[in-house]
Design an enzyme around this catalytic site. Structure first.
Site, PDB file in Angstrom:
ATOM      1  N   ALA B  12       0.964  -1.236   0.055  1.00  0.00           N
ATOM      2  CA  ALA B  12      -0.153   0.033   0.070  1.00  0.00           C
ATOM      3  C   ALA B  12       0.676   1.367  -0.083  1.00  0.00           C
ATOM      4  CB  ALA B  12      -0.850   0.047   1.239  1.00  0.00           C
ATOM      5  N   CYS B  43       3.115 -12.892  -0.567  1.00  0.00           N
ATOM      6  CA  CYS B  43       2.118 -13.896  -1.072  1.00  0.00           C
ATOM      7  C   CYS B  43       2.803 -14.859  -1.969  1.00  0.00           C
ATOM      8  CB  CYS B  43       1.241 -13.517  -1.735  1.00  0.00           C
ATOM      9  SG  CYS B  43       0.362 -12.073  -1.335  1.00  0.00           S
TER      10      CYS B  43
END
Lengths: 561, 561
Positions: B12, B43
């Site tokens: 972000a 991830c």
């Protein structure tokens, strides 16, 4: 006991019958099919020809291997299916259909309370000299597919010519190249998939097809088929090409003779006109499948768009309404998808051409990118979005690439069905995990690019326009990739080009001229977009980004030997 | 010159900085990151551990292989990134952040006009005895992934225990079984993916995982880790299990200490509270990514749902709003997707459990089917839909199978985002061609099943309820598959079962009793559904269909040896 009679035993007809049985366990339901077989997966035929499917009977079976025979329908659903039985005439006053048994030649009459016309469509056969020669096929019935595959296996065919670069044509081009034939596709229009793709996306497909050995001759018209008894060559307006196999794939026309003779309304598309409950101009006669016209939800126009998926939906709607339901068929988006070897190309909603024709004030964008994180073995896909510049409503989407295209087409189709905007498209909380996609999905990137364009923050240029500028020498092309990347592949025929890697742009700014129009790009034009931002910050006022980058460049490239 | 300061350099934070740069070429933009590396694909770590990704640096690179280093951000975007720099305190009155250089230990202060907090989340470490032992890892930072993989390659690990059967836990279960370790997953709750799956879908996953050698211990609580310096066993409330590797995957908590100390509002979920423009309770401070709470669009409730995809969207919204924009973040659907070997499981919107908790009058359906025509090498998928029984609005969707699940989850997410009904879901003109799907897509089948249920034409029963009836012997189970199919696989522990193939149902009707409750099924329960129709037509009044059939049966089956 209500008598339901269905004319046509492939997709819509059998689905309507099955659904009606579900809603009414008492009705007498009879399906007439003029062919010998019913319920076959016609769309699977190219995959049988190409060798993906080994037994053509598989196309006629249920997933558990049961042949969808008349016996199966009788036993499982108490539906009588009469094969080799052709409906010859409909007497709407006395509600009787005259039928002919094609095996015995005998005529009979069958009464109905409710009638369903699902007569399908037929392949268009051009009225050209020699079209009746041997080894010229339409891929329309399993018999065609069987004959072609038998010929291939017997070593009869070496050079195939496919007439028409639409869905069947390009699927057959894949099938026949897989079978090691030399394949030429002759298309009258100037691109592949002329009915639904815009030229820059079509260009990506053609370029890929050429790499796979498919010889595409666009803007070329077939004039005659040459040969004694079997075809030996195809004569076009430009040349004569030897061939021992010809596949006609120039489209289909709806089988409406029976309906027209019965006085039912035929629409302007030439297909049977139905209302949103799939009822013809006679309230006791429904029609569905490839013989009817549909409404395109986006354009509001009637279209002839035969598709197995649509036919099955029609069948469901008709089945419900046969039993007193009032289910409506909403319409189509003219969604299509096709596989050409490892490439997938798809489209939903309006093309740019459609949007222009309909008078929309529209905006388009084309973005390329990996379909998941690069470290997971991503493949590239290119998405083109067409949106209403005022309402921001998504009007259409096209996608092409070796990556996961179908998922993105289907999500776009969902947004179109619901009348969504580019903001809605961006907002969707799509599933994310590295085996499936990147944190920002390609669709969100595309939606974001449209937003940026509308906000004046992204000045994109389509490859078609860029190519024009390239040819007139009007713009400086700025390739901001690394030297290694540039060594591997470069835009061809581009004299006015500069190679400055993005990271060196700051230090090498003096090599560029503020008075020039600059077209910045990279592999997918993400760095091209960053170059635009940087140059604008540095006072350049005429910088554009080549949308889709090199990955989506539909014209020639130079490659490392 | 506006000073933008961003705390956190992973997803972000960097996205916000990049977007802000795009909107404001003049601002000074600085990003603080306490770690040594930035912008890594966290991830992707299970895929590095499992061996799909060979070089962990790939997780830190752009698609063209450029490392996302501070130098890259400086050069390409004129953004200053300070690594090993931790924000210690925010002085909101004087708009200054105190920072510590973790390499030198020196303190400094940095002023801001606009501040972004993107401090992320941290893996939860249970306060259990022995949790500090060696070879106990959270998979939270690339260093963890590297250590685990090095240990595997050095042959140090043979028996792994994963604590927690959520996303990270099950992804790691795949990774470690791929690396030939013996893997046990211990989950406190009574199913896998307890946070988002309903039990019958979770049951399909567990059954599959067991087949892949993943030993799942559900409803079992870890009490201690045993060992001298390195872990040698895990003690649960039921047993002690030897282990030489432990992965803690019991979830994450948001890093909110800095925000809390600065007096910013923390939400009820424990994450930072932001408005729809991602602004905290201080109008000059934005926050995004894993440290903030989100609104779930379906429930209207605040949720803590850290996800890389969401973090990137936050970043875009914040970047725009830092420059005076008023872009809104709409919220999440808590969409998730996970791969466990060849199985994919996904979910969007509300689970049945959620719908019940929120007081909806809901209806569910579970359907199984091939993801494309059987002759194209289809794999099965099971879809569960949850819809509002009154408004027909789709509330949620879960899907599982070895077939194409992600596409269907994403289409459902699109429908949920737009507030669509099951009718909208059915209406979507999804792309159709045999390599991609069947004429009637699995989603349309599911939507149709809900419609049929609501119309009283389909009497389904979930496998969970069916299992209860099986155990109490209350119902007759009617397997209508062919004898060949029944030979291969059958429901286990089902004394009250009859095997009558669908095609023989008519002739063997006398074997069934109208007074009995009958649960009909087949492989996917399509023939089960036909059996229901037939039996009801024959006067049976208590016939149900086992939803999802044998393919989705989450309990034991007997198989041919």
């Amino acid at each position: 006991m209500k008598k339901i009679l269905v004319i046509g035993g492939v997709a819509a007809g059998l689905k309507a019958a099955a659904k009606a049985r579900r809603c009414d366990s008492q009705a007498s339901i009879t399906v007439l099919e003029r062919g010998k077989i019913i319920s076959y997966g016609a769309c699977g035929m190219p995959y049988y020809v190409g060798g993906d499917v080994n037994d053509i009977d598989d196309l006629m079976k249920t997933p558990v291997g049961v042949l969808r025979s008349p016996g199966y329908f009788k036993n499982a659903k108490d539906i009588t299916v009469l094969t080799q039985t052709e409906a010859m005439a409909i007497d709407r006053d006395s509600k009787v259909v005259t039928v002919k048994n094609l095996a015995t030649g005998e005529d009979d009459t069958l009464p109905y309370d409710k009638l369903v016309i699902a007569t399908g469509a037929s392949a268009i056969k051009p009225s050209l000299p020699g079209v009746e020669l041997g080894n010229i096929y339409s891929l329309w019935h399993p018999d065609d597919a069987k004959a072609i595959r038998q010929g291939i296996e017997a070593g009869k065919f070496n050079r195939a010519i496919i007439i028409g670069a639409g869905l069947v044509g390009m699927e057959m081009a894949e099938a026949l190249t897989k079978q090691q034939l030399q394949v030429t596709v002759v298309e009258m229009k100037d691109q592949v998939f002329p009915a639904f793709l815009d030229p820059e996306i079509a260009g990506v497909v053609s370029k890929y097809a050429a790499e796979k050995g498919i010889n595409l001759l666009a803007a070329e018209k077939v004039e005659a088929f040459i040969g004694e008894t079997e075809v030996t060559a195809v004569k076009t307006d430009k040349r004569t090409i030897p061939a021992d196999l010809v596949v006609l794939a120039i489209g289909a026309r709806p089988n409406v003779e029976l309906a027209r003779a019965a006085g039912l309304t035929i629409g302007t598309t030439g297909a049977i006109s139905v209302d949103d409950e799939m009822r013809t101009s006679d309230p006791d006669i429904y029609a569905g499948g490839d013989c009817v016209e549909n409404i395109n939800i986006m354009s509001g126009q009637k279209v002839f768009a035969p598709m197995g998926s649509t036919a099955n939906k029609h069948g469901r709607v008709i089945g419900e309404n046969l039993c007193g339901g009032h289910v409506k068929f909403k319409g189509v988006l003219n969604t299509v998808i096709a596989k050409v070897h490892s490439l997938t190309v798809g489209k939903t909603g309006l093309s740019e051409r459609d949007a222009k024709q309909l008078g929309y004030d529209y905006i388009t964008v084309m973005v390329a990118g990996p379909d998941k994180p690069h470290y997971m073995g991503a493949k590239s896909i290119t998405i083109k979005l067409i949106a209403d510049a005022n309402t921001r409503k998504v009007l259409g989407m096209q996608a092409v690439g070796e990556g996961e295209v179908a998922k993105r087409v289907d999500v776009a189709a969902a947004v179109l069905t619901m009348g969504g905007t580019i903001d809605d498209l961006f907002d969707i909380d799509l599933s994310y995990a590295p085996p499936y996609n990147s944190p920002i999905d390609n669709l969100a990137v595309a939606a974001n690019a449209v937003m940026n364009k509308l906000a004046g923050k992204f000045n994109g240029i389509s490859p078609i326009t860029a190519k024009e500028k390239m040819q007139t020498g009007k713009a400086v092309f700025l390739d901001v990739r690394t030297p290694d990347e540039c060594k591997q592949i470069r835009l061809a025929d581009c004299p006015n080009i500069k190679y400055i890697p993005l990271g060196q742009l700051r230090s090498r700014l003096a090599e560029l001229n503020k008075a020039d129009e600059i077209v910045a790009f990279c592999k997918i034009s993400l760095r091209g977009y960053e170059a635009e931002g940087f140059l604008e910050g540095a006072g350049f006022e005429n910088v554009k980004v080549l949308e889709g980058g090199i990955v989506s460049w539909p014209f020639a490239c130079e490659k490392e030997e």
